[in-house]
Design a protein around this motif. Structure first.
Motif, mmCIF file in Angstrom:
data_model
loop_
_atom_site.group_PDB
_atom_site.id
_atom_site.type_symbol
_atom_site.label_atom_id
_atom_site.label_comp_id
_atom_site.label_asym_id
_atom_site.label_seq_id
_atom_site.Cartn_x
_atom_site.Cartn_y
_atom_site.Cartn_z
ATOM 1 N N ILE A 24 0.873 -1.173 0.000
ATOM 2 C CA ILE A 24 0.000 0.000 0.000
ATOM 3 C C ILE A 24 0.907 1.219 0.000
ATOM 4 N N PRO A 25 0.649 2.196 -0.879
ATOM 5 C CA PRO A 25 1.509 3.388 -0.923
ATOM 6 C C PRO A 25 1.555 4.105 0.430
ATOM 7 N N GLU A 26 2.741 4.569 0.786
ATOM 8 C CA GLU A 26 2.925 5.310 2.032
ATOM 9 C C GLU A 26 2.035 6.550 2.034
ATOM 10 N N GLU A 27 2.104 7.293 0.934
ATOM 11 C CA GLU A 27 1.332 8.526 0.778
ATOM 12 C C GLU A 27 0.761 8.573 -0.619
ATOM 13 N N ILE A 28 -0.351 9.274 -0.758
ATOM 14 C CA ILE A 28 -0.951 9.455 -2.077
ATOM 15 C C ILE A 28 -1.528 10.866 -2.145
ATOM 16 N N ILE A 35 -2.418 12.336 1.413
ATOM 17 C CA ILE A 35 -3.051 11.443 2.388
ATOM 18 C C ILE A 35 -2.060 10.352 2.758
ATOM 19 N N GLU A 36 -1.866 10.143 4.051
ATOM 20 C CA GLU A 36 -0.996 9.064 4.519
ATOM 21 C C GLU A 36 -1.803 7.769 4.482
ATOM 22 N N LEU A 37 -1.812 7.144 3.303
ATOM 23 C CA LEU A 37 -2.689 6.014 3.029
ATOM 24 C C LEU A 37 -2.323 4.772 3.831
ATOM 25 N N ARG A 38 -1.058 4.397 3.846
ATOM 26 C CA ARG A 38 -0.666 3.160 4.538
ATOM 27 C C ARG A 38 -0.994 3.214 6.025
ATOM 28 N N ARG A 63 -14.640 5.682 -1.287
ATOM 29 C CA ARG A 63 -15.204 6.450 -2.405
ATOM 30 C C ARG A 63 -14.139 7.346 -3.035
ATOM 31 N N THR A 64 -13.352 8.007 -2.202
ATOM 32 C CA THR A 64 -12.299 8.900 -2.689
ATOM 33 C C THR A 64 -11.260 8.119 -3.480
ATOM 34 N N LEU A 65 -10.870 6.958 -2.977
ATOM 35 C CA LEU A 65 -9.872 6.148 -3.676
ATOM 36 C C LEU A 65 -10.406 5.622 -5.013
ATOM 37 N N ARG A 66 -11.668 5.226 -5.043
ATOM 38 C CA ARG A 66 -12.252 4.762 -6.306
ATOM 39 C C ARG A 66 -12.289 5.889 -7.338
#
Length: 146
Positions: A24-28, A35-38, A63-66
């Motif tokens: 999973i990406p650290e940040e996106i 966003i600190e995704l991980r 929803r945001t990721l989609r």
């Protein structure tokens, strides 16, 4: 980008096993916001259950990721980027897919919990069957306990 390269990238992001072994990406960056995704996915994943207040936050994140996935896929589909940028977008899409899988997996019970639930349901069905077969279960309820 050549057509065969574009098709290769599209096939790569749509492959079922594309996320196997992907972190999973650290940040996106989503619409200019980092966003600190991980850490978000791991923070939510550590909990046994998702509290009602957090459920909305998780649903909003999905929803945001989609939406972000679709926005990153569009330039590849429409062939408006060069191959190098297409590769970057494909890699980021696969990372987003990995995060989505992790977030979707939170809704599913772990295998042990599901097995216990199934075993309990099977036991109840078996007891109900035995009561009916032995004549201990009438329309109005049980005559005697079994």
């Amino acid at each position: 980008m050549r057509e065969y390269e574009r098709k290769g990238l599209l096939e790569r992001v749509d492959r079922e096993a594309a996320t196997i072994g992907v972190d999973i990406p650290e940040e996106i960056d989503v619409q200019g916001e980092s966003i600190e995704l991980r850490s978000f996915v791991f923070e939510i994943g550590r909990r046994d259950t998702i509290p009602p207040g957090e459920r909305e936050r998780v649903d909003r994140a999905k929803r945001t990721l989609r939406r972000e996935r679709l926005e990153r896929l569009e330039p590849i589909e429409e062939n408006t980027v060069d191959y190098e940028r297409g590769e970057e977008l494909a890699a980021s899409i696969i990372g987003i897919d990995r995060a989505l899988e992790a977030l979707e997996g939170l809704d599913a019970p772990d295998p042990e919990t599901e097995a216990r639930r199934q075993e309990t349901a099977d036991r109840k069905r078996w007891m109900r069957f035995l009561r009916q077969a032995l004549g201990h279960d009438e329309v109005s309820g049980s005559r005697s306990g079994l």
